[in-house]
Design an enzyme around this catalytic site. Sequence first.
Site, PDB file in Angstrom:
ATOM      1  N   GLY A  39      58.357  39.778  37.914  1.00 14.36           N
ATOM      2  CA  GLY A  39      59.815  39.894  37.814  1.00 14.36           C
ATOM      3  C   GLY A  39      60.495  38.655  38.376  1.00 14.36           C
ATOM      4  O   GLY A  39      61.459  38.145  37.802  1.00 14.36           O
ATOM      5  N   GLY A  94      57.790  45.515  34.511  1.00 14.84           N
ATOM      6  CA  GLY A  94      56.487  45.076  35.007  1.00 14.84           C
ATOM      7  C   GLY A  94      56.478  45.006  36.518  1.00 14.84           C
ATOM      8  O   GLY A  94      57.208  45.750  37.175  1.00 14.84           O
ATOM      9  N   SER A  95      55.678  44.124  37.066  1.00 20.62           N
ATOM     10  CA  SER A  95      55.521  44.061  38.521  1.00 20.62           C
ATOM     11  C   SER A  95      56.542  43.125  39.165  1.00 20.62           C
ATOM     12  O   SER A  95      57.038  42.196  38.521  1.00 20.62           O
ATOM     13  CB  SER A  95      54.112  43.580  38.864  1.00 20.62           C
ATOM     14  OG  SER A  95      54.008  42.200  38.577  1.00 20.62           O
ATOM     15  N   PRO A  96      56.840  43.361  40.475  1.00 24.39           N
ATOM     16  CA  PRO A  96      57.797  42.496  41.169  1.00 24.39           C
ATOM     17  C   PRO A  96      57.432  41.006  41.157  1.00 24.39           C
ATOM     18  O   PRO A  96      58.318  40.181  40.886  1.00 24.39           O
ATOM     19  CB  PRO A  96      57.817  43.072  42.594  1.00 24.39           C
ATOM     20  CG  PRO A  96      57.467  44.510  42.422  1.00 24.39           C
ATOM     21  CD  PRO A  96      56.489  44.546  41.291  1.00 24.39           C
ATOM     22  N   CYS A 118      55.192  54.077  36.674  1.00 24.57           N
ATOM     23  CA  CYS A 118      55.980  53.375  37.686  1.00 24.57           C
ATOM     24  C   CYS A 118      56.771  54.311  38.596  1.00 24.57           C
ATOM     25  O   CYS A 118      57.126  53.941  39.706  1.00 24.57           O
ATOM     26  CB  CYS A 118      56.919  52.371  37.029  1.00 24.57           C
ATOM     27  SG  CYS A 118      57.918  53.092  35.712  1.00 24.57           S
ATOM     28  N   GLU A 128      62.904  45.983  35.467  1.00 22.90           N
ATOM     29  CA  GLU A 128      62.428  47.322  35.849  1.00 22.90           C
ATOM     30  C   GLU A 128      61.064  47.113  36.495  1.00 22.90           C
ATOM     31  O   GLU A 128      60.075  46.854  35.815  1.00 22.90           O
ATOM     32  CB  GLU A 128      62.327  48.206  34.608  1.00 22.90           C
ATOM     33  CG  GLU A 128      63.678  48.453  33.936  1.00 22.90           C
ATOM     34  CD  GLU A 128      64.425  49.644  34.525  1.00 22.90           C
ATOM     35  OE1 GLU A 128      63.768  50.588  34.990  1.00 22.90           O
ATOM     36  OE2 GLU A 128      65.674  49.612  34.528  1.00 22.90           O
TER      37      GLU A 128
END
Lengths: 468, 451
Positions: free
Chosen positions: A192, A187-189, A243, A209
């Site tokens: 994360g 997913g997104s930072p 991504c 990831e």
Amino acid sequence: NPYAGLVSHLRASWLSGKTRPMEYRVAQLEALGRFLDDKKQEILEATELDMGKPSFEAFFSEILLCKNELNVTLNNLCHWMKDEHVDKNLVMQLDSAFIRKDPYGVVLIIAPWNYPIHLFLVPLIGAIAAGNCAIIKPSEISKNTERLIAQTLSCYLDTDCFAVVTGGVPETTRLLENKFDYIFFTGSPPVGRIVMMAAAKHLTPVTLELGGKNPCYVSDTCDVTNVARRVAWGRFFNAGQTCIAPDYLLCTIEMQEKLMPALREAITEFFGPNPRESPDFGRIVSDKQFQRVQRLLGSGRVAIGGQTDEAERYIAPTVLADVLPSDPAMQEEIFGPILPIVVIANMDEAIDFINARPRPLALYAFSCDSKIVNQVLERTSSGGFCGNDTLMHVTLTSLPFGGIGNSGLGKYHGKFTFDSFSHHRACLHRNMGLETLNTPRYPPYTQQKLGLLTTTFEVKRRGTCTLL
Amino acid sequence: MERMQQIVGRARAAFKSGRSRPLEFRIQQLKALERMVQEKEKEILAALKADLHKCGHNAYSHEILGVLGELALAMEKLPSWAAPQPVKKNLLTLRDEAYISYEPLGVVLVIGAWNYPFVLVMQPLIGAIAAGNAVVVKPSEVSENTAQLMAELLPQYLDKELYPVVTGGVPETTELLTQRFDHILYTGNTAVGRIVMAAAAKHLTPVTLELGGKSPCYIDKDCDLAVACRRITWGKYMNCGQTCIAPDYILCDPSIQSKVVENIKATLKEFYGEDVKSSPDYERIINKRHFERVKSLLQGQKIAHGGETDEASCFIAPTILTDVSPESKVMEEEIFGPVLPIVTVKSVEEAIEFINLREKPLALYVFSNNKQLIKRVISETSSGGVTGNDVIMHFFLSTLPFGGVGQSGMGAYHGQHSFQTFSHRRSCLIKDLKMESTNKMRYPPGSQKKV
């Protein structure tokens, strides 16, 4: 906690040891294969409803690539599960020294919406192969696929060991309060970070990831037609919601000029004169994402495309020229069918531009001159790299797939997934006899004992000789 | 705040300059470290003596020998470790170059522990340098003499900007942890491990956490007790029990409990003589706080041997406790001291169940003449590592990854595992710009035939 019961049920199954025998793991993996075969049509339909995913793309990413991972795993599982014997030193010549691949226990896999089957299934393959139990949390944004997974996966997998949890942010937050033995998140930072913080409370190891802006450098010496095709393919696949898509292009002003007609031609070749009518071009997954991506159009100037339709969540395959680093399209990961071109003077400037920014998940460089491709590779850092193409490095299961820095930590695909979900346990099985050989290590300490220890334990540089 | 930011900032700028990347540079730095260990051996041993009352021979064999070994290994193997690793290709990529490139992560933080203060900083440092990173070193302030020595010595031998040493206690470490690193390797306790990981999470920094726990030691009835107990005695009481992989407690059948005690007693006499306190080979507890902590574990216990303490010198005699209750305090936390509880179990099944009810330990030990039994214990439990028929020794084989699982940690290092821990494995696929026809089948418009 609403999920405590479920987690403890899975933990009890885990402790019973049923997921450990190879036969069990193979049976579950084969069941996953049947899921992909039986539900192929439903998967294509669900992903089409969710984001207008063209069935060609859906077949490729959600079925074919998944089956590849499944087959690589089934073909090699026996070998991967074996104890890995290691080289021994002098003192341990008569011992057995090996690395045992232990399952972690109960793992959590959180998947995103853009490749909603692939991005839960491929990690799950590794989790099962490694002998774990798993909770799968598909994305609520790809709601048709979420429903499909929640309703049908239980018909294929052992429900004592594998469960699906649905819901949005509040549900995921509560789920993360439980203790897991491994968490795999795509997913997104920003999310994360939240996942890693939650994992830290229980000292749970993670694979994250994430994403970022994947730069794509195009040098002046290149085959413009082929570059345009390969870049356009990677950019517009899944309407840009990938991504590892090339996020923006870096090239000289001359190359920008040469590329534009080639890109236009590639887009027309792929999607026809009106991409909106092409069955091979997707849609944006939600209104929120549509509005976000639409705002990015106000960057540089629209050279190709730019049309949108809110009702359909359609954004045309778009190329923006002369985009500035300060423009909206350069502030966030685009995750849409927009390709900004940022003009730079030369390769050095391109490399500086890339290195001034967070390290991306993927990095692309195009040139007929392999020295240039290698220079870009050597002078930058990224999760993965592909020279003279886009996306393709992730289709090779022998290459590890993962990010670095903001784009993630850990890796998977092929054996790397199995390894990620295994604890590599150091095992030394010694001989009960030959106790006299141990004397140098015991007190009372003497100079002589130390001399003996040094000789037997020391690693010598090659070229010197040992008396023993 | 300023100071930490500056130190880390300088290390990052030094890394960005690229000078830590060439293999020649890395090997040169490792050689310098080797010189440091050889030239300053006396000073290093003196610092370890001052911190832990560790005698020269013990300090040399536990801390210096291993470091010299890792250095020699890294210098020899670096070219092969760092070489790009070609991978198996598929039909579509047959004509392409596909490989894994090992690249430095950037700026690494190594936080050491006080119990083996030299080796627990040096081994990670060696791996991080070998992998081409800049490294910020934070030795434990609890072993203050060794910390001070490293702060003096490392800048004398290594590149000052790339490998700074930061000293200080909790406030300084907390401040340091607010900075962004590209990997953090922490050795210490579980509680602080959580804090380190939470701090790392803010920057999405990968971590290697070498923590601890209670490492169980199961002694089967069918085993050479004299040998087993000698090996256990060595591993338990070395460094006065302050070893993360020491056998924490024993599990055995009640029928052999007294024999175990007798054998350990006999070995203790052999190792340390009649008066342990006057043996130069027996260490002391690191400080008053830990002394009090370990001493309090003796309350209410059946002391079969030892139990003497002397606060002034932080001395605790090698102690054995028998018929220990699983609910007692000594069975709750990692002992980290020279106190060995024996908990009786009636069978190997009971032992396995006992172990599995508790957190996964850093190490697990099982003694038996029966190979199958050992295999079974390994298969039915989990732990960071295992040594069968001995203790500690898996630590000394650098081809084995050293690390924990669950509450005992995550990640591993030693030998090539250190190099890989501190490297980014970047997947690289280099294609030809020609040969476009093979790509046609993946492009839209999609058709059944293409599928």
